[in-house]
Design a protein around this motif. Sequence first.
Motif, PDB file in Angstrom:
ATOM      1  N   ALA A   1       0.928  -1.125   0.022  1.00 23.88           N
ATOM      2  CA  ALA A   1      -0.059  -0.261  -0.029  1.00 23.88           C
ATOM      3  C   ALA A   1       0.769   1.354   0.098  1.00 23.88           C
ATOM      4  O   ALA A   1       0.589   2.267  -0.654  1.00 23.88           O
ATOM      5  N   THR A   2       2.028   1.129   0.575  1.00 24.73           N
ATOM      6  CA  THR A   2       2.735   2.503   0.849  1.00 24.73           C
ATOM      7  C   THR A   2       3.406   2.640  -0.481  1.00 24.73           C
ATOM      8  O   THR A   2       3.652   3.766  -0.992  1.00 24.73           O
ATOM      9  N   LEU A   3       3.985   1.574  -0.948  1.00 22.07           N
ATOM     10  CA  LEU A   3       4.537   1.811  -2.556  1.00 22.07           C
ATOM     11  C   LEU A   3       3.486   2.465  -3.610  1.00 22.07           C
ATOM     12  O   LEU A   3       3.886   3.142  -4.453  1.00 22.07           O
ATOM     13  N   LEU A   4       2.232   1.736  -3.420  1.00 19.47           N
ATOM     14  CA  LEU A   4       1.171   2.248  -4.377  1.00 19.47           C
ATOM     15  C   LEU A   4       0.967   3.559  -4.333  1.00 19.47           C
ATOM     16  O   LEU A   4       0.651   4.309  -5.218  1.00 19.47           O
ATOM     17  N   GLU A   5       0.961   4.065  -2.987  1.00 18.03           N
ATOM     18  CA  GLU A   5       0.721   5.720  -2.751  1.00 18.03           C
ATOM     19  C   GLU A   5       1.816   6.311  -3.118  1.00 18.03           C
ATOM     20  O   GLU A   5       1.393   7.576  -3.615  1.00 18.03           O
ATOM     21  N   SER A   6       2.834   6.027  -3.056  1.00 17.13           N
ATOM     22  CA  SER A   6       4.103   6.672  -3.267  1.00 17.13           C
ATOM     23  C   SER A   6       4.328   6.766  -4.915  1.00 17.13           C
ATOM     24  O   SER A   6       5.212   7.690  -5.306  1.00 17.13           O
ATOM     25  N   LYS A   7       3.974   5.625  -5.725  1.00 16.58           N
ATOM     26  CA  LYS A   7       4.057   5.385  -7.032  1.00 16.58           C
ATOM     27  C   LYS A   7       5.515   5.616  -7.444  1.00 16.58           C
ATOM     28  O   LYS A   7       6.119   4.754  -6.828  1.00 16.58           O
ATOM     29  N   ARG A   8       6.008   6.405  -8.030  1.00 16.03           N
ATOM     30  CA  ARG A   8       7.278   6.350  -8.530  1.00 16.03           C
ATOM     31  C   ARG A   8       8.563   6.890  -7.766  1.00 16.03           C
ATOM     32  O   ARG A   8       9.610   7.026  -7.863  1.00 16.03           O
ATOM     33  N   ARG A   9       8.036   7.440  -6.510  1.00 14.25           N
ATOM     34  CA  ARG A   9       8.928   8.075  -5.547  1.00 14.25           C
ATOM     35  C   ARG A   9       9.429   6.973  -4.899  1.00 14.25           C
ATOM     36  O   ARG A   9       8.800   6.061  -4.334  1.00 14.25           O
ATOM     37  N   VAL A  10      11.082   6.873  -4.773  1.00 17.68           N
ATOM     38  CA  VAL A  10      11.727   5.808  -4.146  1.00 17.68           C
ATOM     39  C   VAL A  10      11.588   5.917  -2.556  1.00 17.68           C
ATOM     40  O   VAL A  10      11.694   7.053  -2.144  1.00 17.68           O
ATOM     41  N   ARG A  11      11.221   4.774  -1.837  1.00 15.49           N
ATOM     42  CA  ARG A  11      10.972   4.580  -0.540  1.00 15.49           C
ATOM     43  C   ARG A  11      12.226   3.805  -0.041  1.00 15.49           C
ATOM     44  O   ARG A  11      12.536   2.516  -0.562  1.00 15.49           O
ATOM     45  N   SER A  12      13.066   4.264   0.920  1.00 18.44           N
ATOM     46  CA  SER A  12      14.352   3.577   1.361  1.00 18.44           C
ATOM     47  C   SER A  12      13.712   2.602   2.273  1.00 18.44           C
ATOM     48  O   SER A  12      12.644   2.532   2.854  1.00 18.44           O
ATOM     49  N   LYS A  13      14.539   1.765   2.527  1.00 19.97           N
ATOM     50  CA  LYS A  13      14.397   0.601   3.495  1.00 19.97           C
ATOM     51  C   LYS A  13      14.146   1.170   5.045  1.00 19.97           C
ATOM     52  O   LYS A  13      13.240   0.824   5.820  1.00 19.97           O
ATOM     53  N   ALA A  14      15.037   2.316   5.410  1.00 20.64           N
ATOM     54  CA  ALA A  14      14.699   2.805   6.713  1.00 20.64           C
ATOM     55  C   ALA A  14      13.315   3.563   6.745  1.00 20.64           C
ATOM     56  O   ALA A  14      12.583   3.389   7.809  1.00 20.64           O
TER      57      ALA A  14
END
Length: 301
Positions: free
Chosen positions: A228-241
């Motif tokens: 869900a977090t990645l879908l909401e962020s779309k192409r914005r990179v989310r780090s492991k931290a």
Amino acid sequence: MSTPSDELKTAVIIEDDTEIRHVLAEVLESSGFSTVSVGNGIDGVRAVLTYKPVLTTIDVNMPGIDGIEAAKRIRAQSDTFIIMLTGMNDEADVIAGLGAGADDYLLKPFRPRELRARVEALMRRARPGSDGAPAVAAPPSQGSVGPSFPGSRPTTTAVPTAPAVDDSDLEAPATVIVPAGAASVVLNGDADGEWLAHRDLRLHPENRIVLIGDDELDLTRTEFDLLATLLESKRRVRSKADLTLVLRGESYVTSYFVGDADKRAVEAHMTNLRRKLGESAANPRYIETVRGVGYRLTSEG
């Protein structure tokens, strides 16, 4: 007789070490839980099915069935939050525990304050079928967890041998099918909320349903939250931290330490999530790895 609110505050401790079991009980009871303590995996599974706890801690190495097998059996019949405890700083052990359905893990020896923080983070997350409400209200924050505890504490219960409870008659949420969409967009939904979509992958945040085409995926709570977090962020990179803090419910707090073990846990969850999505890191359809940074959705090209 216990009330529903009492059941929501029950924690089951599955640990064969008496001293560690006592420490776990004190920390959890100071956080407002009543505790049920057992010393092996078989009794642990029975305790979870009997007492229906909101939280369960499981030691990996135990007599009888180990913690990994106990977690698998529990997860097949319960939505309790699971924290695995292990003395082995080994990535394979972490992956096995998370793959068995655990939501988080701690390495022994652990600090009581860290356990309390992890528990409070889990309690802020929604349980399946809870309409987005947290599992229980988080207890008031205390400066530290040590030898001094409130005078009036819930009772620690030694669980008797009890028959397994059959949860097969619980009604599953209805699956809602929406047309497959190609773009990473928010689709208009009904009164229950909106769908997030990327290619033929759809996710309903409130109903906690994930579909690929017309097939519903069986994801753990943590896998769902990551997706869900990645879908909401779309192409914005989310780090492991960043993803670690999201899972803790502390996405806007920068003072929390995120160590290598936390990042390996995110990697393990991502490995399990990708397997269920039917893709690999080398040939991703939905989620791509940005080497040295984190994860994001794949492009539409």
